[in-house]
Structures are given as structure tokens and as C-alpha cells.
Scaffold this motif. Structure first.
Motif: not given
Lengths: 191, 548
Positions: B104-105, B171, B174-175, B178-183, B202
Motif C-alpha cells: 500500500a505504501f 504500517i 498491515l494497510a 486491510v485495503a488491497y485484498r483481492a475481491p 501489529l
């Protein structure tokens, strides 16, 4: 999930990232503050030289409250930044205002620390003084980081929606700063 | 920097750097093991390499010995095993296993790596400072650490940098989860490895700041002359220290172990994740009670943060507090047992393929079990009184980390090497590596339990030469040292295998017919990882389905 647009994902990631960062800062400051509490609880005498002797001439606690107000102002401005977005063409004034408040805060922290040191009240003198320097110094450093971030948001040329999202992130950070500062002031002066 | 923003490059960079530090840590160990085996005997080239200051006439001085020991622990934990287990495996495989095109980052991830590299170089370079590197143990207990040489200051700066590095990496991972999992990839469809990495991140995020706080205090004590950890009236060599005093040395221990105990789980959880992936793929079985395992890994991570003071049972804490930490310590073994049991039961009825990866994964189970079980007496006050600070402790945590986590890292390398390079590691060399490592590691660490039970203290420069109780164990030390050397030789086989197989190994796309998402793309994965964004429709382990 399949219909989530890339920008939504970026937004979720940014939001999650900011909360995680805040959690990390809370743990860091928590370690310092719990160290302070442990030292203070275990010490038979806890002298506060900034309240007595030469330092008594300068009401540092009052100065701290001024700084609290500046932080509160910074939070308010960052809320506006988050809520309204900023016109792309003009200067993102709320962000600048946050930066200014932050700079004033850091400047006062440095000034007071320098003034105390000039009076011979250096960190090595006693554990209470060392705690004072570390706790206020840490918040000053974190505020300096937030100030840089606010200026960064001000200078970046990005779409208004994106800037508003960054403003929302920034607002959370500044709220944390306010909480940390209130904890510091409360811990140092009220308890 | 630009290339490091690709998670695969980042993972390989972490793996390479951590591998180099692993070799450094291993060489430091060989040096002090020589001293333990033949106390006071010269090493032929020691003076030429380390100088007259550290090894006059080839004999390692006590001051230098303690630098070696302190830096071995620090390098192995902070610069080698954690970056390998979290930085390398997490950065490379988490995005692949969740069907993402990257982290993510990516810039945060790259910055985290660069900070880790800088911290590592700084800490390693501290050997050349006047007074040498840090020499107060990897635990850096004050007051000793505060009056130690300047290497300790560098160690503290390094720890602060590593803390920031861990935070950035955690970070980012984890991000991403949280946000980039496949459909379709719901939380309960995540591969277990991803769960283990999430909990690890964590833990790093929440526990490392405590050590950073402690490092700030200790740095102030060393640089600004404060007394956070220095009590009043402290004298060194009968000379009172010129400090204000009024501090508390135990504060460091509380803050340090608040990180350092969860740090054990930072080492263990990724290993559990790897072993779960390897066992399912090589036994052709879905994880037994996946949901229970997920619950156990979450519980283990959370619970690990309320057990830290069992390292301090002998510091004079109150009975109530001591009882609390003894109870929590016993309780933390429950989720560990659930995890190990689930992994063992997964094997039941499976079509087991005894590949090198599987051998290492299977060996992990009893080795980790031994490390875990031997931890129980240390978590109880009465037995801790006997075993505290003995070689038993060294044996215990090395069983968790060396034949424990390290075996899992080896399993990961054999399992995922085809994914990274498109070629398999040689199985015959792998088997030599496995058998050699298994025998020699046990030969090095198993005697330590007996030494500890006999009362031999750790941190003794002469291996206990002056103590009658240590006399029967002195003859064991040369054998342990020779086995450590042999262990190094078997790692050379591993390195040769990696270099040779990367160029000439058997080409392989998905040699294990594994069903997790990282194998759904080509090996090695292309830029962006997947030609088409994957859509997940079921559980990660579908080995019992027809044709899987």
C-alpha cells in the motif's frame, strides 16, 4: 469488494495507516509517560524546580496553557481543512495556519527549555527536571513533525478531494497532539 | 529507492541484507564459542584481525568477549532473524498471497529498509570505536549499560532507527492487508501466513515503541547526564558516580521486556505461518481447524503483551504481581499448543511428500515444542530461582529461535525459491543441509539444558573454570564448538545450493501444486504480480478437492 475503486482502496489504506501510526505514537509516548509515573511514584521526594527558586519568576505553566490554546487552534484549522477542502488555485490557508500554530508552539518549547538551561536547570540536575525535558521535548518534536506535514499539504499540488483526505489524516494527528500535550501538562503540573 | 518500491525487490533486499547479518552474527558466535571451549587459548589470527587492544597474543580479552556476546544477540535478533522473517518474507509474499499488485505504501516500505540497513551498518561499525561495540548484553541492562563504552550509544541510536524502520514496515504491510485484498478474499479466507504476518506487524508496531522510549531515557542518561536508570549513591569501583541519582534501573527492564517478550512472538509467529503453508502444500491437506488457528494466533499476539515481567521474577516484585505474571505466562502456552496441535493433526491422513522444505517444517514442530516446554519452568517463580541466568535459559530461547524459527526460514526458502527464481533448489544438497543442520544444532544446544540444571551461569568469560559445579561441563564445550563449526559448514552447502540453483536449478512454475494465491501467477511474478486481478472464490487450502 470487486467494485472498490483504486482511489477508495488508497483512501482505506491511508486511513488504516494513519490509525496505525497514531497507535504507535501512543505506545511510544505511553512508554515515556509510564516511565515518568513509575519514577515519580517510587520517589520519596519529587522536587519541581521550575516552580521554585529562580524559575518561579516565570510562570511556565501559564506559557504551557498558551501553547495548549495554539494546539487547539491548530486542531480547529485542521478540521476545517479536512471538512471543506481547499481551493486548488489559492493557498491552502488552513494548512498554513496549522503550520504557523505548530511553529509557534515549537518555538516556545525551545525558548523555555533554553531559558531553563540558562538558569542552570539542566536535565542532569534531577530526575524531575529530566522528565520535564523529555516529555515536553517529545511533544515538541511530534508537533514539529505535524507542522512539517501541514506545510507539505499546503505546498502539494493535488486535487481538492485528495487534499481534503490528507487534511482529515492531519486532523487526527493534531487531535492526538492535543491529547498528548494535555496529558503532559496535566502530569507535570496538575497531579 | 525507485526499485525498492517494488515489494519483490524489497523482499530480496531484506533477505540479502539479513543473510549477511546472519553470517556476521554466526561468526561472532564462533569466536566466543572458541573462548568457551578453550578458555585463554590464543586464536592464530585474532591479533591480526582484532588488534592488540582486543586480542593481545591472540587471546580474546574479557571486554572483547562481552562485545562479541552482546553483538551476537543484537545482530541475530534485530538485524538478521526478524528482518528475514518479517521484512523479507512479509514484503515479498503478503501482497502475492492476497492478490495485490504491491504494498500500500511502497515508499514507506523502502524507507523502512534503508533505515534498517543504516542502523545495521552503524551497529556493526561500532566495533571500530574506542572501547569497541556495545558490551552490556543484548538486554543492555543499566546501570552497566550507562557506564559502558561509546559503542552502547551507537547501539541505542541503532535501536531507535530500527524502531522507526519496524513501524514503517508494519504500517505498510498491515494497510496492504486491510485495503488491497483481492475481491472475494475475506479475512477468513486469508492464508494463515498472512494472519501470522499481520499479528507480527501489529506486535512490532505496538511493542517496539516501548523500547524506543527506554532507549530515549538511556540515551539521555549516557549523553545528557540524567539519571532515569541510575539510583542514588551509585559507586563504580568504589568511586561514587557524579550524577544526581534518584532513578530506577528496573524501569529499563520493564520497558525493555515489554518489547522483548513480544519480540519472541515476532520471531515465532512468521515461522508458524511458514510451517502452515509448507505442511498444507506438502501433505496435501487443508489446515485442521483453520478458524481455531486464527483465533490462537490473535490470542497469542495479544496475550504476549501481558507476560513481560516473568523475565523479572527475581527482581523483588510483590507476590501479587509475580503471581499475575506467572499465571499469564502459563496461560500463553495454551494458544501455542493449539497452533502446534493443529499443525500436527493437519498431517493426519495427508499424502506427505518428504521434500527438504517439508523436512525442515516437520523438524520445526518438535524443536519449537522443546523450546516452548522448557520455557514453562522459567515462567514459574520457584524453578526460575534455580534456572535464572543459567545456560538453561540460553538453551531454551535458542531452541525457539535456532532450530525453531531458523528451520522455518529454511523451509520457507526451499518452498518459495521456485516462486522467486522460477527454479527449484537441489533436493540432494537440501537433504544434506537438513540432516547436517538438525544434528549439529541439537548437538550445540541440547547440552545447554543440562549445564543450566547443573547451575552453570551464562555470561562467564572462562565458561565457569573457577567453579567446581561447572567442572564436569567444561569438557562439553569443545564438542559444542566443533558442532557449531560443522553447522557453519552445512550452511555453506545451503549457500552453494542457492547460488547454483538460481542459475542451473530445475525450472519450476508451481512444483508443489500449491493452491494459495501466490502460485496463481508466473514464477517469478511479473511487474504488478498478476496479469488479471485474481478473484477469490474459496478457502486458501483446497488440497482435498479433486485435481488439486
Amino acid at each position: 469488494m470487486s467494485t472498490i475503486a483504486l482511489s477508495d482502496r488508497q483512501g482505506r489504506a491511508a486511513s488504516a495507516g494513519m490509525w496505525l501510526f497514531i497507535a504507535s505514537i501512543v505506545m511510544f509516548y505511553g512508554a515515556l509517560f509510564s516511565g515518568y509515573v513509575l519514577l515519580r511514584a517510587g520517589s520519596p521526594v519529587w522536587e519541581t524546580p521550575w516552580r521554585t527558586g529562580p524559575a518561579a519568576e516565570w510562570p511556565i505553566a501559564v506559557d504551557h496553557w498558551f501553547r495548549t490554546m495554539w494546539l487547539g487552534f491548530a486542531v480547529m484549522q485542521s478540521r476545517r481543512l479536512a471538512g471543506e477542502g481547499v481551493a486548488i488555485a489559492g493557498l491552502p490557508r488552513f494548512s498554513w495556519l496549522v503550520g504557523l500554530a505548530g511553529t509557534a508552539f515549537v518555538w516556545r518549547c525551545v525558548y523555555i527549555a533554553g531559558w531553563l538551561a540558562s538558569q542552570g536547570l539542566v536535565p542532569a540536575m534531577s530526575v524531575p527536571l529530566a522528565c520535564w525535558y523529555v516529555l515536553t521535548g517529545t511533544v515538541a518534536l511530534l508537533v514539529a513533525g505535524g507542522t512539517i506535514a501541514a506545510v507539505w499539504v499546503a505546498l502539494e499540488r493535488v486535487p481538492a478531494a485528495q487534499r481534503a483526505r490528507r487534511g482529515a489524516m492531519l486532523q487526527r494527528y493534531w487531535l492526538l497532539m492535543l491529547v498528548l500535550w494535555l496529558t503532559t501538562v496535566g502530569g507535570l503540573y496538575l497531579v | 529507492m525507485t526499485r525498492l518500491t517494488d515489494h519483490k525487490t524489497l523482499g530480496i533486499a531484506y533477505a540479502t541484507t539479513a543473510g549477511v547479518f546472519m553470517v556476521v552474527g554466526f561468526l561472532l558466535m564462533l569466536l566466543f564459542r572458541w573462548q568457551l571451549a578453550w578458555p585463554g587459548q590464543p586464536i592464530a589470527v585474532a591479533t591480526a584481525i582484532f588488534g592488540e587492544t582486543n586480542a593481545p597474543g591472540g587471546i580474546l580479552l574479557p571486554e572483547f568477549y562481552y562485545q562479541l556476546v552482546a553483538m551476537h544477540g543484537s545482530v541475530m535478533i534485530f538485524l538478521a532473524v526478524v528482518p528475514m522473517a518479517v521484512g523479507a518474507l512479509g514484503s515479498y509474499f503478503v501482497p502475492l498471497q492476497i492478490g495485490a499488485s504491491g504494498l500500500a505504501f511502497p515508499r514507506l516500505g523502502a524507507a523502512g529498509y534503508l533505515l534498517y540497513l543504516a542502523a545495521g551498518v552503524l551497529m556493526a561499525a561500532s566495533f571500530v570505536l574506542p572501547g569497541g561495540a556495545a558490551n552490556s548484553g543484548w538486554t543492555s541492562y543499566p546501570p552497566l549499560a550507562i557506564i559502558a563504552s561509546s559503542g552502547q550509544t551507537v547501539w541505542l541510536v541503532g535501536i531507535l532507527m530500527l524502531g522507526v524502520s519496524s513501524m514503517l514496515g508494519a504500517i505498510s504491510v498491515l494497510a496492504t492487508i486491510v485495503a488491497y485484498r483481492a475481491p472475494g478474499l475475506t479475512l477468513m479466507r486469508l492464508p494463515f501466513f498472512v494472519w501470522s504476518q499481520a499479528m507480527t506487524a501489529l506486535l512490532l508496531l505496538l511493542a517496539f515503541p516501548a523500547l524506543q522510549g527506554a532507549a530515549v531515557f538511556q540515551l539521555m542518561d549516557r549523553v545528557a547526564g540524567t539519571s532515569f536508570f541510575l539510583p542514588s549513591g551509585l559507586a563504580v569501583s568504589n568511586t561514587p558516580l557524579a550524577v544526581s541519582g534518584g532513578g530506577n534501573p528496573l524501569l529499563w527492564q520493564h520497558l525493555f521486556w515489554f518489547l522483548a517478550h513480544p519480540e519472541v512472538y515476532v520471531l515465532i509467529l512468521p515461522a508458524m505461518g511458514v510451517v502452515a503453508e509448507v505442511i498444507t502444500a506438502h501433505a496435501r491437506r487443508a489446515l485442521w481447524r483453520y478458524g481455531l488457528m486464527v483465533g490462537a494466533v490473535v490470542a497469542l499476539g495479544a496475550w504476549s503483551m501481558v507476560v513481560w515481567a516473568h523475565h523479572m521474577l527475581l527482581t523483588g516484585m510483590s507476590t501479587t504481581l509475580s503471581s499475575f505474571f506467572q499465571i499469564t505466562t502459563m496461560a500463553v502456552s495454551v494458544p501455542s499448543v493449539i497452533l502446534i496441535t493443529s499443525l500436527v493433526v493437519t498431517l493426519w491422513g495427508g499424502a506427505i511428500r518428504y521434500t527438504t522444505a517439508m523436512c525442515f517444517a516437520l523438524a520445526f514442530l518438535p524443536m519449537f515444542g522443546l523450546g516452548g516446554v522448557t520455557g514453562l519452568p522459567l515462567g514459574l517463580g520457584p524453578s526460575n530461582l534455580i534456572l535464572h541466568d543459567t545456560y538453561y535459559v540460553i538453551g531454551h530461547f535458542h531452541y525457539l529461535v535456532a532450530p525453531g524459527t531458523m528451520f522455518a526460514l529454511f523451509a520457507a526458502t526451499y518452498h518459495w525459491f521456485p516462486k522467486v527464481t522460477g527454479r527449484r533448489l537441489d533436493e540432494r544438497l537440501g537433504l544434506v543441509h537438513f540432516i547436517g543442520s538438525f544434528v549439529t544444532m541439537n548437538a550445540v544446544f541440547l547440552p545447554m539444558f543440562l549445564m543450566g540444571i547443573m547451575g552453570v551461569n551464562r555470561r562467564m568469560y572462562d565458561a565457569g573454570l573457577q567453579y567446581q559445579l561447572a567442572e564436569p561441563t567444561l569438557a562439553w564445550n569443545p564438542h559444542m564448538t566443533w558442532n557449531a563449526v560443522a553447522l557453519g559448514v552445512f550452511q555453506l552447502v545451503f549457500l552453494v545450493n542457492i547460488v547454483w540453483s538460481a542459475k542451473r536449478g530445475t525450472p519450476a512454475e508451481n512444483p508443489w501444486q500449491a493452491t494459495t494465491l501466490e502460485w496463481a501467477t508466473t514464477s517469478p511474478p511479473p511487474a504488478g504480480n498478476f496479469a488479471e486481478p485474481p478473484i477469490v472464490t474459496g478457502a486458501p487450502y483446497r488440497y482435498e478437492e479433486e485435481g488439486a
